[in-house]
Design a protein around this motif. Structure first.
Motif, mmCIF file in Angstrom:
data_model
loop_
_atom_site.group_PDB
_atom_site.id
_atom_site.type_symbol
_atom_site.label_atom_id
_atom_site.label_comp_id
_atom_site.label_asym_id
_atom_site.label_seq_id
_atom_site.Cartn_x
_atom_site.Cartn_y
_atom_site.Cartn_z
ATOM 1 N N ALA A 188 42.319 -56.884 -1.140
ATOM 2 C CA ALA A 188 42.469 -55.809 -0.149
ATOM 3 C C ALA A 188 43.209 -56.327 1.088
ATOM 4 O O ALA A 188 44.102 -55.651 1.621
ATOM 5 C CB ALA A 188 41.097 -55.270 0.236
ATOM 6 N N THR A 189 42.856 -57.545 1.527
ATOM 7 C CA THR A 189 43.522 -58.122 2.713
ATOM 8 C C THR A 189 45.000 -58.379 2.426
ATOM 9 O O THR A 189 45.863 -58.101 3.273
ATOM 10 C CB THR A 189 42.818 -59.440 3.127
ATOM 11 O OG1 THR A 189 41.434 -59.195 3.213
ATOM 12 C CG2 THR A 189 43.325 -59.951 4.458
ATOM 13 N N LYS A 192 46.817 -55.166 2.582
ATOM 14 C CA LYS A 192 46.957 -54.736 3.988
ATOM 15 C C LYS A 192 48.070 -55.510 4.686
ATOM 16 O O LYS A 192 48.836 -54.956 5.476
ATOM 17 C CB LYS A 192 45.626 -54.970 4.735
ATOM 18 C CG LYS A 192 44.643 -53.809 4.568
ATOM 19 C CD LYS A 192 43.259 -54.184 5.000
ATOM 20 C CE LYS A 192 43.110 -54.184 6.498
ATOM 21 N NZ LYS A 192 41.739 -54.572 6.894
ATOM 22 N N LEU A 195 51.523 -54.315 3.335
ATOM 23 C CA LEU A 195 51.885 -52.982 3.832
ATOM 24 C C LEU A 195 52.023 -52.936 5.361
ATOM 25 O O LEU A 195 52.333 -51.894 5.922
ATOM 26 C CB LEU A 195 50.838 -51.962 3.368
ATOM 27 C CG LEU A 195 50.751 -51.759 1.840
ATOM 28 C CD1 LEU A 195 49.668 -50.762 1.503
ATOM 29 C CD2 LEU A 195 52.096 -51.304 1.268
ATOM 30 N N ILE A 197 49.652 -53.292 7.592
ATOM 31 C CA ILE A 197 48.481 -52.770 8.322
ATOM 32 C C ILE A 197 47.827 -53.910 9.103
ATOM 33 O O ILE A 197 47.400 -53.746 10.236
ATOM 34 C CB ILE A 197 47.473 -52.115 7.338
ATOM 35 C CG1 ILE A 197 48.159 -50.975 6.589
ATOM 36 C CG2 ILE A 197 46.229 -51.613 8.053
ATOM 37 C CD1 ILE A 197 47.430 -50.492 5.350
ATOM 38 N N GLU A 198 47.770 -55.063 8.465
ATOM 39 C CA GLU A 198 47.196 -56.265 9.104
ATOM 40 C C GLU A 198 48.357 -57.113 9.644
ATOM 41 O O GLU A 198 49.194 -57.587 8.876
ATOM 42 C CB GLU A 198 46.394 -57.025 8.029
ATOM 43 C CG GLU A 198 45.906 -58.383 8.418
ATOM 44 C CD GLU A 198 44.832 -58.363 9.463
ATOM 45 O OE1 GLU A 198 43.828 -57.694 9.260
ATOM 46 O OE2 GLU A 198 45.025 -59.030 10.496
ATOM 47 N N ARG A 199 48.425 -57.260 10.976
ATOM 48 C CA ARG A 199 49.571 -57.973 11.567
ATOM 49 C C ARG A 199 49.154 -59.110 12.492
ATOM 50 O O ARG A 199 49.973 -59.584 13.278
ATOM 51 C CB ARG A 199 50.422 -56.995 12.390
ATOM 52 C CG ARG A 199 50.972 -55.852 11.613
ATOM 53 C CD ARG A 199 51.717 -54.914 12.522
ATOM 54 N NE ARG A 199 52.197 -53.763 11.783
ATOM 55 C CZ ARG A 199 52.993 -52.844 12.295
ATOM 56 N NH1 ARG A 199 53.380 -52.937 13.548
ATOM 57 N NH2 ARG A 199 53.389 -51.825 11.568
ATOM 58 N N THR B 103 50.990 -63.969 -0.128
ATOM 59 C CA THR B 103 50.149 -62.812 -0.466
ATOM 60 C C THR B 103 50.595 -62.196 -1.793
ATOM 61 O O THR B 103 49.749 -61.814 -2.611
ATOM 62 C CB THR B 103 50.186 -61.740 0.648
ATOM 63 O OG1 THR B 103 51.537 -61.524 1.018
ATOM 64 C CG2 THR B 103 49.401 -62.147 1.847
#
Lengths: 205, 209
Positions: A188-189, A192, A195, A197-199, B103
């Motif tokens: 999930a991280t 994120k 995408l 969302i997590e910056r 990632t």
């Protein structure tokens, strides 16, 4: 330019690397190998940055009489390892570099970890007061596990069986549930981050 | 033991005692040892990475004219703009590259190792043997522990009972982990004490001989 392009960088490189996993071809293998190598190269320069930052801080501390001795100790330890390891063959056993590694780094690290035995025991004394059912279960399990290596005479075999069952059944179940939870959380991280969302990795201006 | 071995062991023994001195209280001997180990570790890793990764992936690739490696080298150098107030934003590019690749690669790896592999190892065929009953217990305990981690629903009623079993399972896991950690640390302590004992015996024999 300052923030948007890096986010697109992450988005594109993340999606490309994700897709290449599901496309078994020579090209995707080539991409995977090169991308991994490139990440290692970037990591090497980042590591050098960390070392530079450490040295800069320690050299600054040399000016402070209170901290000079400890900063000097760190710098001495660092430079002696660097100078004794300048040639690749000096990193092999029998050279000063490895003697320093075996007689400074290994004993100190082992002793620091050994020291934790005292602090873990002291923390356990405070934490293991069986106030609730949950704390009692934790205490009992830890106690049974710790008795494993102690000769207990006739009950040794019973204890070994109990330890074997605890490790193979409830402990295994707990570890699996945690691993699955951690795995799903990490995925999930990662999504994120890709995408945008997590910056937080970008820091602040 | 030779004179060189005695000298090296003396150094190791002194440093070991310096670390143990922390048991009394924080003191200059411990601080000295702590800083020394930080410096030695940094120096060791610097040279190891220089002789392995840096030489192989930076110096040799440039000598062999593998031009594809210029891109990560430039990105790596861009990391150093972090020290500049005006140009520190450039360092976000290599960080973004690093994070993006890492990632992207991590998602399928986590999915395979932490999820699929764990589930397939849990869901084995059931039977009414001792091992089979244990497998059933593992499946129920894993499901209950996973329910405990589900916080989008209040833990009451049947769901509360299931999550309660889950937390008991987790506590057994934590207890086992704690017990194993303590035993590991005690084993290290015993090893250090044996080292000191052997050292003092060797020292005595050296001077007596």
């Amino acid at each position: 330019m300052k923030k948007q392009i890096p986010i697109y960088f992450v988005l594109i490189s993340g999606i490309v690397m994700l897709i290449q996993y599901f496309v078994p071809s020579e090209e995707s293998e080539w991409l995977f190998t090169y991308a991994n190598d490139w990440v290692i190269v970037v990591g090497i320069f980042a590591l050098a940055l960390g070392i530079w930052s450490l040295l800069r801080t320690e050299f600054k501390k040399l000016k402070n009489p209170k901290e000079a001795f400890y900063a000097g100790t760190l710098l001495f330890g660092y430079f002696i390892m660097v100078f004794t390891g300048l040639k690749r063959e000096w990193l092999e056993a029998g050279h000063l570099h490895m003697d320093l590694f075996n007689n400074i780094l290994i004993p100190i690290q082992a002793t620091i970890f050994a020291l934790l035995a005292f602090y873990v025991a002291s923390a356990a004394y405070r934490a293991f007061r069986a106030r609730t059912a949950l704390a009692t279960i934790l205490l009992l399990t830890a106690f049974i596990i710790m008795l494993r290596l102690i000769p207990l005479g006739p009950i040794s075999e019973v204890n070994q069986t109990a330890v074997g069952w605890i490790l193979a059944v409830p402990n295994m179940a707990a570890k699996r549930a945690i691993t699955i939870g951690v795995g799903l959380g990490a995925i999930a991280t990662c999504i994120k981050i890709i995408l945008g969302i997590e910056r937080t990795y970008m820091g602040h201006d | 033991m030779t004179t060189a071995e005695i000298l090296w062991n003396t150094l190791a023994a002194i440093l070991t005692l310096c670390v143990f001195s922390f048991l009394i209280k924080d003191n200059p001997l411990y601080k000295f040892t702590e800083r020394l180990v930080a410096g030695v570790a940094a120096g060791y890793w610097t040279m190891l990475i220089y002789h392995t990764n840096f030489t192989d992936k930076v110096i040799l690739t440039m000598q062999n004219r593998q031009l594809a490696y210029i891109i990560p080298i430039l990105l790596g150098l861009a990391m150093w703009t972090r020290f500049s107030k005006n140009y520190s934003w450039i360092s976000r590019y290599p960080i973004a590259f690093y994070i993006g690749i890492s990632t992207g690669v991590s998602i399928p790896v986590y999915m395979y190792t932490s999820v699929f592999k764990q589930i397939s190892a849990t869901m084995v065929p059931f039977d009414l043997t001792y091992a089979g009953i244990n497998n059933i217990i593992v499946v129920i305990a894993v499901l209950c522990a996973l329910f405990y981690f589900f916080f989008s629903k209040e833990h009451t009623g049947t769901f509360g009972v299931i999550s309660k079993i889950g937390i008991y399972t987790l506590m057994i896991g934590f207890g086992a982990g704690f017990g194993m950690t303590v035993m590991g640390r005690v084993a290290l302590l015993v090893q250090r004490v044996i080292f000191l004992k052997d050292y003092f015996i060797a020292l005595k024999n050296y001077f007596v001989a």
